[in-house]
Structure formats: structure tokens, C-alpha cells
Design an enzyme around this catalytic site. Structure first.
Site, short mmCIF file in Angstrom:
data_model
loop_
_atom_site.label_atom_id
_atom_site.label_comp_id
_atom_site.label_asym_id
_atom_site.label_seq_id
_atom_site.Cartn_x
_atom_site.Cartn_y
_atom_site.Cartn_z
N SER A 46 -45.41 42.53 -18.91
CA SER A 46 -43.98 42.83 -18.97
C SER A 46 -43.25 41.56 -19.41
O SER A 46 -43.78 40.45 -19.29
CB SER A 46 -43.48 43.24 -17.57
OG SER A 46 -42.07 43.25 -17.49
N TYR A 54 -42.31 41.80 -8.17
CA TYR A 54 -42.90 42.38 -9.38
C TYR A 54 -43.18 41.31 -10.42
O TYR A 54 -44.27 41.24 -10.99
CB TYR A 54 -41.96 43.44 -9.94
CG TYR A 54 -42.39 44.03 -11.26
CD1 TYR A 54 -43.39 44.99 -11.32
CD2 TYR A 54 -41.81 43.62 -12.46
CE1 TYR A 54 -43.80 45.54 -12.53
CE2 TYR A 54 -42.21 44.16 -13.67
CZ TYR A 54 -43.20 45.11 -13.71
OH TYR A 54 -43.60 45.65 -14.91
#
Length: 286
Positions: free
Chosen positions: A138, A151
Site C-alpha cells: 500500500s 495498518y
């Protein structure tokens, strides 16, 4: 002989779309997922289009299911040419708000699952002196963001894991590593993140709440003024993964959109695809 690709997290989103794109491109796809009850849509497409996809149960948080899936593929076909570590889950909640179980869960799903799947596949690739491992990370693996620290921490770990393996396993055993870094994706990933991490519809509480509201308001304002789309479809991201898999010399890392590229520019401008740094490390240390 067609190449075999093992993809994790294929019930929806990027993994689902990647399964279809790779199969349409002539690969034999082993589409894995934690819950086979969610395989209905994929099974229907496989049947209607006669695609070379086999669905296998695999929960990235349970090493027994990983080993079982890998052993089954090796027993059937004798090889795994490409591993795509796609399974993951969003998580947006302050560190103080998160429980111990949630912290362990977000780390297992987004980081340790990638580690254990790679650990299971790597001996077979090393023995054959060939293979590709593509880790879907990501922009949050390069840039820490508010209310996403847990995260982002897990995705940062995947980036370091990928870079470390590429520095010595890659050149010595002809195994190529790439981290694919999407920005926002319009898939069930976002809905899952909201369902899993919000508390009464909120991602923050107490003194953090006004900070969160300010952050969200600023984000919405920037999105409304931007002429570059933030969100991609799962199919658009899957297309980048397929492109990487087909390149003779794939990058160490790649962003999947113009927005993602611009968002990470300060971190990546000296070495956009990461290849220069990892080659330097390999040549200086080995």
C-alpha cells in the site's frame, strides 16, 4: 507449459480480479481464500468462461492451511511459478483505542500472512532457481498516515521484508520480488475496514475525536479539489500486478496510480522503483 500462480485473498476485490486476469492471460491460477462460502461468484465465472482456476482454502493467519495449499499445488503440478500475497485487511483506529487482539490481528493479516506464505513457497522456488513473489502492500507501506498507524506499521514491515529478500535471495536464486503499492481502492476492502474497526461509527474517541474530524474534513476538501482520481477499481490494480508478472525485469516496488505516485513522491524520488538501492546493497554486502 503454462505457469502456475498462487493468489491469496481472492473472494473479492483485487484478488478476485487478479484471478480472472491471470487466467485469461493463460496462467493456471490457484485462487485461495479463507472462507470457501464466499467463492460463489468466482465459481460461476470459472464455469461460464471455462477458466483455468482452481479454488483452494487458505487462511493466511493459519500456517496449517498455508502448508496444505502449497503442498497440494506441488503434488499436482510440481511447481509454483508466481506467488501473489494479496490477502489483507484495512484498519483505522487509534493505538489507544485498539485492543490487544485487534493489534495482533492486523499484524497477522497484513504482515505475518505474507511472511508465512512466502516461507512455504520459497523452498520450491529456490530448488527450481526461478520464481516471482509479488506482495500487495500500500502507499501506507511508504507513508505513515493519521489513524492508520497499526495498518501502516504492518505494511511498512512487508516493504522491509520484500526489500530484504530481494537483496540476497533474488540475485542468488533467480527469484524476483516486487511490492505493489495501491492508493485507495473501491472494493469490499474499504467496507471491511469500516465494519471491523469503527466503534459506533467512529474511528476515534475522546481527545482524538476532534483531530479525526479535522483530518476527515481536510481529506474531503483535498479530494474535491483534486483533478486526479484517488480511488481505483480492483481490476485496475490487478492489471498492474499482471503487468509486473509479465515483465522480464520487474521493479522492486511500483505504485498503481498517478495519485499514489504523487502521494509517495518525497519518499521515492531518489529511487522510484527501489531497484537502485537494492542492487547497491546486494553488490556491496555480498
Amino acid at each position: 507449459m503454462s505457469k502456475n500462480v498462487l493468489i491469496t485473498g481472492t473472494s473479492t476485490g483485487v484478488g478476485y480480479e487478479a484471478s480472472l486476469l491471470f487466467a485469461q492471460a493463460g496462467y493456471k491460477v490457484y485462487a485461495t481464500m479463507r472462507n470457501l462460502d464466499k467463492a460463489k461468484n468466482l465459481r460461476e465465472v470459472i464455469k461460464s468462461s471455462n477458466l483455468p482456476i482452481e479454488i483452494i482454502e487458505l487462511d493466511v493467519t493459519k500456517t496449517a492451511t498455508i502448508e496444505h495449499a502449497v503442498n497440494k499445488i506441488i503434488a499436482q503440478d510440481g511447481k509454483i511459478d508466481i506467488l501473489i500475497n494479496n490477502a489483507g485487511a484495512g484498519f483505522a483506529k487509534t493505538l489507544e483505542q485498539a485492543t490487544e487482539d485487534e493489534i495482533r490481528w492486523v499484524t497477522e493479516v497484513n504482515y505475518l500472512g505474507t511472511v508465512f506464505c512466502t516461507q512455504a513457497v520459497l523452498p520450491h522456488m529456490r530448488e527450481s532457481k526461478s520464481g516471482r513473489i509479488i506482495n500487495v502492500t500500500s502507499v501506507g507501506g511508504l507513508v505513515g498516515q493519521p489513524f492508520n498507524e497499526l495498518y501502516c506499521g504492518a505494511k511498512f514491515a512487508v516493504e522491509g521484508f520484500t526489500e530484504g529478500l530481494a537483496s540476497y535471495v533474488g540475485p542468488n536464486f533467480n527469484i524476483q520480488f516486487t511490492a505493489v503499492e495501491p492508493g485507495g481502492i473501491r472494493t469490499e476492502f474499504m467496507n471491511s475496514a469500516i465494519d471491523k474497526t469503527s466503534v459506533n461509527g467512529q474511528f476515534a474517541e475522546g481527545e482524538y475525536q476532534p483531530i479525526f474530524e479535522k483530518y476527515m474534513a481536510g481529506t474531503q476538501e483535498r479530494l474535491s479539489k483534486s483533478d486526479i482520481p484517488l480511488y481505483q477499481t480492483g481490476k485496475e490494480v490487478a492489471a498492474v500486478i499482471l503487468e509486473v508478472a509479465q515483465q522480464e525485469n520487474p521493479p522492486l516496488r511500483i505504485r498503481t496510480s498517478t495519485w499514489a505516485e504523487q502521494f509517495c513522491a518525497l519518499k521515492t524520488q531518489a529511487d522510484p522503483d527501489g531497484t537502485k538501492l537494492v542492487n547497491t546493497i546486494a553488490s556491496n554486502l555480498l
